[in-house]
Design a protein around this motif. Structure first.
Motif, PDB file in Angstrom:
ATOM      1  N   UNK A 155      -1.065 -72.049 -30.921  1.00  0.00           N
ATOM      2  CA  UNK A 155      -2.292 -71.674 -31.616  1.00  0.00           C
ATOM      3  C   UNK A 155      -3.129 -70.741 -30.786  1.00  0.00           C
ATOM      4  N   UNK A 156      -3.254 -71.070 -29.492  1.00  0.00           N
ATOM      5  CA  UNK A 156      -4.054 -70.214 -28.623  1.00  0.00           C
ATOM      6  C   UNK A 156      -3.467 -68.819 -28.596  1.00  0.00           C
ATOM      7  N   UNK A 157      -2.133 -68.771 -28.557  1.00  0.00           N
ATOM      8  CA  UNK A 157      -1.477 -67.473 -28.496  1.00  0.00           C
ATOM      9  C   UNK A 157      -1.762 -66.686 -29.770  1.00  0.00           C
ATOM     10  N   UNK A 190      -6.983 -61.664 -32.539  1.00  0.00           N
ATOM     11  CA  UNK A 190      -8.178 -61.049 -32.003  1.00  0.00           C
ATOM     12  C   UNK A 190      -7.856 -59.639 -31.508  1.00  0.00           C
ATOM     13  N   UNK A 191      -6.744 -59.552 -30.808  1.00  0.00           N
ATOM     14  CA  UNK A 191      -6.365 -58.264 -30.226  1.00  0.00           C
ATOM     15  C   UNK A 191      -6.066 -57.249 -31.327  1.00  0.00           C
ATOM     16  N   UNK A 192      -5.344 -57.715 -32.336  1.00  0.00           N
ATOM     17  CA  UNK A 192      -4.996 -56.826 -33.437  1.00  0.00           C
ATOM     18  C   UNK A 192      -6.239 -56.300 -34.129  1.00  0.00           C
ATOM     19  N   UNK A 236     -11.933 -52.162 -34.528  1.00  0.00           N
ATOM     20  CA  UNK A 236     -13.004 -52.240 -33.541  1.00  0.00           C
ATOM     21  C   UNK A 236     -14.127 -53.134 -34.052  1.00  0.00           C
ATOM     22  N   UNK A 237     -14.304 -53.157 -35.359  1.00  0.00           N
ATOM     23  CA  UNK A 237     -15.347 -54.037 -35.893  1.00  0.00           C
ATOM     24  C   UNK A 237     -14.702 -55.391 -36.177  1.00  0.00           C
ATOM     25  N   UNK A 271      -9.584 -57.752 -18.868  1.00  0.00           N
ATOM     26  CA  UNK A 271      -9.168 -59.120 -18.552  1.00  0.00           C
ATOM     27  C   UNK A 271      -8.509 -59.781 -19.750  1.00  0.00           C
ATOM     28  N   UNK A 272      -9.046 -59.478 -20.867  1.00  0.00           N
ATOM     29  CA  UNK A 272      -8.496 -60.021 -22.102  1.00  0.00           C
ATOM     30  C   UNK A 272      -6.995 -59.742 -22.190  1.00  0.00           C
ATOM     31  N   UNK A 273      -6.648 -58.476 -21.900  1.00  0.00           N
ATOM     32  CA  UNK A 273      -5.247 -58.083 -22.048  1.00  0.00           C
ATOM     33  C   UNK A 273      -4.361 -58.834 -21.054  1.00  0.00           C
ATOM     34  N   UNK A 274      -4.827 -58.891 -19.853  1.00  0.00           N
ATOM     35  CA  UNK A 274      -4.052 -59.614 -18.847  1.00  0.00           C
ATOM     36  C   UNK A 274      -3.816 -61.040 -19.284  1.00  0.00           C
TER      37      UNK A 274
END
Lengths: 228, 208
Positions: B30-32, B38-40, B46-47, B185-188
């Motif tokens: 789920x976290x993944x 979120x990333x997508x 962007x919004x 950091x998010x991406x990492x």
């Protein structure tokens, strides 16, 4: 060690969680309420096992929550009396050895349930057992050569038998006096504690009983007595 | 709250462990997924429809007490002194069936499964008046227990679950982290989770 308990409760699902399938939301809500908590005379709750029956969600006047009546099964930690469990020594003092299971720390072996004769060594801060000794007084026991002693050090893995458990309701009573009069509160007691014994063949640190010669019958027990 | 039945059934350690492991891998997945969504969303428009700091509407919120007990109980149940790493559902089923021929109580059978005694001393502790009741069949029971245990495969498995735990704890509050540290950091973090969760997936197959 673990058992399933059937409970009935009414749970509210916040509107923020309406996007989740209700079953998941209810389980999450119940877990939040019960997990890692001690229920009186029931035991330490681990998590929800499954939902047995869920009523229809109802909206009450006053909030936007959906209220569900739920019957569910809960995984509860409560070893039964005379069950044998494995635990780690957390600390020792004169009266008892405190054991830890990782998720539960209120397991005690009182000095009376240690194999006799045994004594507490204040230098090592550990209890020790002196197999095949005639001595009984702890004074005499402490004069014996250290090499003969079988210490129960902290961090060791013990096999113990559950002798009893005790629940203590830590609810604060009604306020007895007005503000300003502070009543001295006694030290917090654990809501659920387990009393264990290691005064038996085969109990105590696992290392004591490893690699025993595999014989059978009475000779076995005698061998245990001699070798510890 | 009302307790309808305080003890409707007894559970073996192995059952509890597999239940907790299942919950854990669920949670990791789920976290993944949440992080991917979120990333997508950030990548496309962007919004974001997600309010910063709030959870995604389709996500179940896992509270801290649940995580604590899960992680700690898994640690205890999969410790090296527990036989769970050598047990399989088939092995346990075979063992309990084979134990039925002896006159053992339910509690004794449960403890044989939980502790998997391989030495006579251990069996003496579990079964009362062992000699009078079972006599010579003691060795047979020990043999049954031994045959129910498979070769330990704990090393990679335990390492993975520990690693997964590490990833887990980091990601318990992904939103808060993202807010504080920004996108890099998010991406990492996302990469980390992917790795851990992938291994957890493999683990699942093994368990099944």
């Amino acid at each position: 060690m673990y058992q399933l308990a059937i409970l009935k409760d009414t749970t509210a699902i916040h509107p923020a969680n309406f996007g989740i399938p209700p079953e998941q939301a209810i389980i999450a809500e119940l877990n939040k309420k019960y997990a890692n908590r001690v229920l009186h005379d029931l035991g330490l709750c681990i998590c929800v096992f499954d939902l047995t029956e869920v009523g229809e969600g109802k909206v009450r006047y006053g909030d936007g929550c959906l209220w569900y009546k739920v019957i569910f099964r809960l995984v509860v930690f409560r070893p039964f009396i005379s069950e044998v469990i494995v635990a780690k020594v957390k600390s020792s003092d004169e009266d008892s050895i405190r054991l830890s299971l990782g998720f539960f720390d209120d397991v005690y072996v009182p000095a009376t349930y240690l194999p006799q004769p045994s004594a507490f060594d204040p230098n090592e801060r550990a209890h020790f057992w002196l197999p095949d000794s005639e001595l009984t007084k702890s004074q005499d026991l402490l004069d014996t050569p250290t090499a003969e002693r079988m210490y129960i050090d902290s961090g060791e893995i013990l096999r113990v038998r559950v002798e009893g458990d005790e629940f203590y309701d830590d609810e604060p009573g009604p306020p007895k006096a007005l503000e300003g009069v502070q009543v001295e509160r006694e030290a917090r007691r654990a809501p659920y504690s387990i009393i264990c014994s290691i005064a038996e063949q085969g109990l105590g640190p696992i290392a004591w009983w490893k690699g025993e010669p595999v014989t059978e019958g009475d000779t076995m027990i005698e061998a245990d007595n001699e070798e510890g | 709250m009302e307790v309808l039945n305080p003890r409707s059934a007894l559970l073996s350690n192995y059952e509890v462990l597999s239940l907790l492991r299942e919950l854990e891998s669920d949670h990791i997945n789920r976290t993944r997924i949440a992080l991917r969504i979120k990333k997508e969303e950030e990548a496309t428009g962007g919004s974001s429809t997600i309010i910063p700091g709030a959870k995604h509407p389709s996500m179940v919120e896992i509270s801290e007490n649940v995580r604590t007990i899960q992680v700690e109980a898994i640690q205890y149940l999969s410790a090296s002194h527990q036989p769970t790493s050598m047990q399989t559902p088939e092995g346990i089923a075979r063992l309990t069936k084979a134990l039925a021929q002896y006159d053992l109580t339910k509690a004794e059978k449960l403890q044989i499964v939980n502790l998997a005694p391989t030495q006579p001393v251990e069996l003496y502790v579990i079964i009362e008046e062992l000699e009078d009741r079972l006599g010579q069949s003691m060795d047979d029971i020990l043999e049954l227990v031994k045959s129910s245990l498979s070769e330990p495969v704990p090393q990679p498995q335990r390492f993975d679950s520990l690693k997964a735990n590490g990833v887990e704890i980091e990601d318990t509050f992904p939103d808060a982290d993202a807010d504080a540290d920004g996108d890099v950091d998010m991406e990492e973090q996302f990469d980390d989770t992917g790795e851990g969760a992938g291994i957890e997936g493999d683990l699942d197959v093994e368990e099944d």
